[in-house]
Design a protein around this motif. Structure first.
Motif, PDB file in Angstrom:
ATOM      1  N   ASN A 123       0.825  -1.209   0.000  1.00  0.00           N
ATOM      2  CA  ASN A 123       0.000   0.000   0.000  1.00  0.00           C
ATOM      3  C   ASN A 123       0.858   1.259   0.000  1.00  0.00           C
ATOM      4  O   ASN A 123       0.348   2.367  -0.009  1.00  0.00           O
ATOM      5  CB  ASN A 123      -1.008  -0.004   1.143  1.00  0.00           C
ATOM      6  CG  ASN A 123      -0.363  -0.006   2.493  1.00  0.00           C
ATOM      7  OD1 ASN A 123       0.853   0.099   2.581  1.00  0.00           O
ATOM      8  ND2 ASN A 123      -1.138  -0.129   3.540  1.00  0.00           N
ATOM      9  N   VAL A 124       2.190   1.083   0.000  1.00  0.00           N
ATOM     10  CA  VAL A 124       3.083   2.219  -0.218  1.00  0.00           C
ATOM     11  C   VAL A 124       3.997   1.912  -1.407  1.00  0.00           C
ATOM     12  O   VAL A 124       5.154   2.303  -1.433  1.00  0.00           O
ATOM     13  CB  VAL A 124       3.934   2.529   1.029  1.00  0.00           C
ATOM     14  CG1 VAL A 124       3.097   3.176   2.097  1.00  0.00           C
ATOM     15  CG2 VAL A 124       4.587   1.286   1.559  1.00  0.00           C
ATOM     16  N   LEU A 181       6.077   4.679  -3.026  1.00  0.00           N
ATOM     17  CA  LEU A 181       7.168   5.140  -2.173  1.00  0.00           C
ATOM     18  C   LEU A 181       8.288   4.116  -2.149  1.00  0.00           C
ATOM     19  O   LEU A 181       9.469   4.465  -2.079  1.00  0.00           O
ATOM     20  CB  LEU A 181       6.664   5.387  -0.755  1.00  0.00           C
ATOM     21  CG  LEU A 181       5.650   6.494  -0.608  1.00  0.00           C
ATOM     22  CD1 LEU A 181       5.204   6.602   0.830  1.00  0.00           C
ATOM     23  CD2 LEU A 181       6.254   7.795  -1.047  1.00  0.00           C
ATOM     24  N   PHE A 182       7.902   2.842  -2.216  1.00  0.00           N
ATOM     25  CA  PHE A 182       8.906   1.777  -2.230  1.00  0.00           C
ATOM     26  C   PHE A 182       9.840   1.946  -3.430  1.00  0.00           C
ATOM     27  O   PHE A 182      11.070   1.876  -3.299  1.00  0.00           O
ATOM     28  CB  PHE A 182       8.208   0.420  -2.274  1.00  0.00           C
ATOM     29  CG  PHE A 182       9.145  -0.743  -2.397  1.00  0.00           C
ATOM     30  CD1 PHE A 182       9.836  -1.203  -1.296  1.00  0.00           C
ATOM     31  CD2 PHE A 182       9.336  -1.371  -3.609  1.00  0.00           C
ATOM     32  CE1 PHE A 182      10.707  -2.261  -1.405  1.00  0.00           C
ATOM     33  CE2 PHE A 182      10.207  -2.437  -3.734  1.00  0.00           C
ATOM     34  CZ  PHE A 182      10.893  -2.878  -2.626  1.00  0.00           C
ATOM     35  N   LEU A 239      10.410   4.702  -5.134  1.00  0.00           N
ATOM     36  CA  LEU A 239      11.231   5.902  -4.932  1.00  0.00           C
ATOM     37  C   LEU A 239      12.383   5.613  -3.980  1.00  0.00           C
ATOM     38  O   LEU A 239      13.527   6.025  -4.216  1.00  0.00           O
ATOM     39  CB  LEU A 239      10.379   7.035  -4.357  1.00  0.00           C
ATOM     40  CG  LEU A 239       9.492   7.779  -5.340  1.00  0.00           C
ATOM     41  CD1 LEU A 239       8.744   8.873  -4.606  1.00  0.00           C
ATOM     42  CD2 LEU A 239      10.322   8.369  -6.438  1.00  0.00           C
ATOM     43  N   ALA A 240      12.075   4.878  -2.883  1.00  0.00           N
ATOM     44  CA  ALA A 240      13.099   4.582  -1.878  1.00  0.00           C
ATOM     45  C   ALA A 240      14.206   3.742  -2.497  1.00  0.00           C
ATOM     46  O   ALA A 240      15.398   4.045  -2.342  1.00  0.00           O
ATOM     47  CB  ALA A 240      12.462   3.841  -0.699  1.00  0.00           C
ATOM     48  N   SER A 291      16.277   5.662  -4.926  1.00  0.00           N
ATOM     49  CA  SER A 291      17.173   6.634  -4.310  1.00  0.00           C
ATOM     50  C   SER A 291      18.386   5.947  -3.685  1.00  0.00           C
ATOM     51  O   SER A 291      19.446   6.540  -3.556  1.00  0.00           O
ATOM     52  CB  SER A 291      16.437   7.463  -3.261  1.00  0.00           C
ATOM     53  OG  SER A 291      16.153   6.683  -2.139  1.00  0.00           O
ATOM     54  N   LEU A 308      -1.525   5.205  -2.880  1.00  0.00           N
ATOM     55  CA  LEU A 308      -0.105   5.002  -3.177  1.00  0.00           C
ATOM     56  C   LEU A 308       0.150   3.609  -3.722  1.00  0.00           C
ATOM     57  O   LEU A 308       1.266   3.289  -4.102  1.00  0.00           O
ATOM     58  CB  LEU A 308       0.743   5.211  -1.912  1.00  0.00           C
ATOM     59  CG  LEU A 308       0.892   6.648  -1.425  1.00  0.00           C
ATOM     60  CD1 LEU A 308       1.583   6.659  -0.083  1.00  0.00           C
ATOM     61  CD2 LEU A 308       1.682   7.452  -2.410  1.00  0.00           C
ATOM     62  N   MET A 360       9.212   3.780   4.687  1.00  0.00           N
ATOM     63  CA  MET A 360       9.609   4.275   3.373  1.00  0.00           C
ATOM     64  C   MET A 360      10.155   5.698   3.481  1.00  0.00           C
ATOM     65  O   MET A 360      11.130   6.051   2.821  1.00  0.00           O
ATOM     66  CB  MET A 360       8.406   4.245   2.415  1.00  0.00           C
ATOM     67  CG  MET A 360       7.992   2.847   2.037  1.00  0.00           C
ATOM     68  SD  MET A 360       9.372   1.905   1.388  1.00  0.00           S
ATOM     69  CE  MET A 360       9.025   0.310   2.035  1.00  0.00           C
ATOM     70  N   ILE A 370      13.710   5.617   4.574  1.00  0.00           N
ATOM     71  CA  ILE A 370      14.687   5.294   3.527  1.00  0.00           C
ATOM     72  C   ILE A 370      14.831   6.467   2.557  1.00  0.00           C
ATOM     73  O   ILE A 370      15.942   6.875   2.220  1.00  0.00           O
ATOM     74  CB  ILE A 370      14.278   4.012   2.780  1.00  0.00           C
ATOM     75  CG1 ILE A 370      14.396   2.831   3.728  1.00  0.00           C
ATOM     76  CG2 ILE A 370      15.190   3.796   1.578  1.00  0.00           C
ATOM     77  CD1 ILE A 370      14.229   1.512   3.073  1.00  0.00           C
ATOM     78  N   ILE A 371      13.672   7.035   2.108  1.00  0.00           N
ATOM     79  CA  ILE A 371      13.757   8.093   1.090  1.00  0.00           C
ATOM     80  C   ILE A 371      14.498   9.301   1.653  1.00  0.00           C
ATOM     81  O   ILE A 371      15.413   9.838   1.024  1.00  0.00           O
ATOM     82  CB  ILE A 371      12.350   8.511   0.622  1.00  0.00           C
ATOM     83  CG1 ILE A 371      11.680   7.362  -0.111  1.00  0.00           C
ATOM     84  CG2 ILE A 371      12.423   9.718  -0.289  1.00  0.00           C
ATOM     85  CD1 ILE A 371      10.251   7.636  -0.469  1.00  0.00           C
ATOM     86  N   GLY A 377      18.241   7.880   1.565  1.00  0.00           N
ATOM     87  CA  GLY A 377      18.304   8.280   0.166  1.00  0.00           C
ATOM     88  C   GLY A 377      18.785   9.692  -0.056  1.00  0.00           C
ATOM     89  O   GLY A 377      19.574   9.941  -0.956  1.00  0.00           O
TER      90      GLY A 377
END
Lengths: 391, 165
Positions: free
Chosen positions: A115-116, A119-120, A122-123, A126, A176, B54, B57-58, B62
């Motif tokens: 459910n994220v 974001l996963f 993106l993480a 990055s 998300l 998350m 991490i970001i 990150g």
């Protein structure tokens, strides 16, 4: 136990398809670039160079494993590993299609739905910066270090417009989870986020695409490996499989960004127009047309070999087209076709741009990110938020 | 399963944290710090706080740590030399640390005796929706004040950088 077996099966299929795609993406890129530059491209290994990726893999595996004496050994070995792992992991949350039945068990054409999920991705992406930055630093070579520095600065700068460009379509879909993002765009092209009423996301789509080019270090943003100034940039000191790992990471990132573009803006596996208007017959039509063209050229051969190869290809195309008409297979294949078509179109755009545009200068690159892309993305987010709130 | 994962990542976090201090080279320390952030994110995930994991991490692993690594690489900071520590520090350092931890746990036990231990997955309000709602209703004032604080910091940084030029 059933769930476990199914998950392993799905993971194996996705990994196999992804790795094959990565290998052949490179062949497609070389071919397309060659045709843009009026050359032939790879031609010797297999028909039309189709076995070239295999030859490349064998070459890279059997090359001598070389570690230069002046490197920081731990970081030097960690960097390609980190880059390729982080690049490959994000495929695990990408949804390829709707719910299907495998041996009677219902399952989604997706490894897992977080459910994220967004974001996963993106993480993970990055974290991929470390691969390049560390690789450049650990090589203990000024060209590598400059490449690593450039890439980390570039990726930090372009991550901002990228994230903000993602935020505006999220305002429209209110979730998300990647699967729910696609489900929210059900219907024809006017329901996709790029054209969606009341706030079409065309600007945000363009910003995302440009920032995506920069995040994957592709032309015109490939300054970390600009060969006329930096030899080969961050991977100057890498050879054999360690070089291949960086190479694979770049292509895997390209695939991820293309999948994200398709999911966020182009409606994922949703068809171009509604099935009521016959969108289910589009794949059959395309494959039949391709097959007929191949057979026609086979009947008027330009070369001797074409008399055999082109009709065979044509028949294969016709069979694939017929496969899309089988009702049992339709449920799984048609969403997959649309998803693959969209991702393929974005990937083709990547290659096309590489064949067309020259490289940025470094100061232009930074000015473009901070003074153009970032304000535009921010303004777009504000307008979208206002429109969504007022509507 | 939860307990095993917790033990694995807690150990990784502690080892990385010690490594941050022990390593002499700044890059190695920074990478260990990334390891700490990553394992902390997994611990958040085990507790059921996906969004926080998350964001951890970001933002930390990150963005902030990449900036750290970037600055270290840009300044080309070398390994720091080990200096001899004073006799007092060598003798008393570790016992004092133990004493501090013991005192802290004693007071926590004394003043919050009824606090139950955390259960895995017990935290149900970890979704993005919940956190967003809490930020913009219950914690609106701290949220806005923080944003102004960050803005001031940015303006300050720009002013300082201008002076250097």
């Amino acid at each position: 136990m059933n769930f476990f077996l199914l998950s392993v099966l799905k993971a194996a299929v996705v990994a196999f398809v992804l790795l094959t795609t990565l290998a052949y993406l490179q062949w497609v890129e070389r071919k397309v670039i060659a045709h843009i530059q009026v050359r032939m491209g790879p031609y010797r290994v297999g028909p039309h160079g189709l076995l070239q990726p295999l030859a490349d893999v064998i070459k890279l595996i059997t090359k001598e494993e070389l570690i230069p004496p002046h490197v920081n050994k731990f970081m030097y070995l960690l960097a390609p590993f980190l880059a390729v792992t982080m690049a490959l992991v994000s495929i695990s949350v990408i949804p390829f299609g709707t719910e299907i039945h495998v041996f009677g068990t219902p399952t989604w054409m997706q490894l897992t739905d977080l459910n994220v999920g967004l974001l996963f991705i993106l993480a993970v992406s990055s974290m991929g910066v470390y691969g390049i930055a560390l690789g450049g630093w650990a090589s203990n070579n000024k060209y590598s270090l400059l490449g690593g520095l450039r890439s980390s600065a570039q990726m930090i700068s372009y991550e901002l417009p990228l994230s903000i460009a993602i935020a505006s379509p999220l305002l429209l879909v209110n979730t998300l989870s990647l699967r729910e993002i696609v489900q929210a765009q059900t219907g024809s092209i006017i329901h996709w986020n790029i054209l969606r009423w009341p706030a079409p996301q065309i600007v945000s789509f363009l910003v995302f695409l440009i920032a995506g080019f920069a995040e994957t270090n592709r032309v015109p943003f490939d300054l970390p490996e600009a060969e006329n100034e930096l030899v080969a940039g961050f991977h100057t000191e890498y050879s054999s499989m360690k070089f291949a790992a960086f190479f694979m990471a770049e292509y895997a990132n390209m695939v991820t960004v293309s999948c994200m573009t398709a999911i966020l803006f182009l409606g994922g596996w949703q068809p171009l127009f509604s099935p009521a208007w016959g969108s289910n017959f589009v794949p059959t039509l395309i494959f039949t047309a391709g097959g007929l063209i191949a057979i026609y050229h086979g009947l008027n051969p330009a070369r001797k070999l074409d008399r055999i190869t082109l009709p065979v290809t044509g028949v294969v195309f016709l069979l694939v087209g017929a496969l899309f008409l089988v009702p049992a297979a339709q449920n799984a294949l048609i969403p997959l076709f649309w998803f693959a078509a969209k991702v393929g179109a974005v990937l083709f755009l990547y290659i096309w741009v590489r064949g067309t545009l020259p490289r940025f200068r470094y100061d232009q690159l930074m000015r473009f990110a901070w003074k153009v892309l970032f304000p535009v993305a921010l303004a777009n987010l504000l307008v979208t938020g206002l429109v969504v709130a007022l509507w | 399963m939860d307990v095993i994962l917790f033990l694995i990542f807690a150990i990784i976090a502690v080892v990385c944290a010690v490594n941050v201090v022990v390593q002499t080279h700044p890059i190695a320390s920074a990478i260990s710090l990334v390891g700490v952030m990553g394992s902390l994110a997994v611990l958040y995930l085990l507790l059921g706080a996906e969004f926080l994991a998350m964001a951890q991490i970001i933002v930390y692993a990150g963005a902030i740590m990449v900036l750290f690594v970037f600055v270290i690489m840009l300044l080309n900071a070398g390994a720091e030399s080990k200096r001899g520590r004073s006799l007092v520090a060598q003798l008393l350092g570790f016992p004092l640390l133990i004493a501090l931890l013991a005192l802290a746990s004693y007071f926590i036990q004394r003043y919050y005796p009824g606090t139950a231990t955390v259960q895995f997955g017990a935290f149900k309000a970890g979704t993005a929706q919940n956190i967003g709602r809490a930020l913009f209703t219950q914690y609106l004032l701290p949220f806005e004040v923080t944003s102004i604080l960050i803005l001031i910091a940015i303006v300050g940084a720009v002013v300082l950088a201008r002076k250097e030029l």
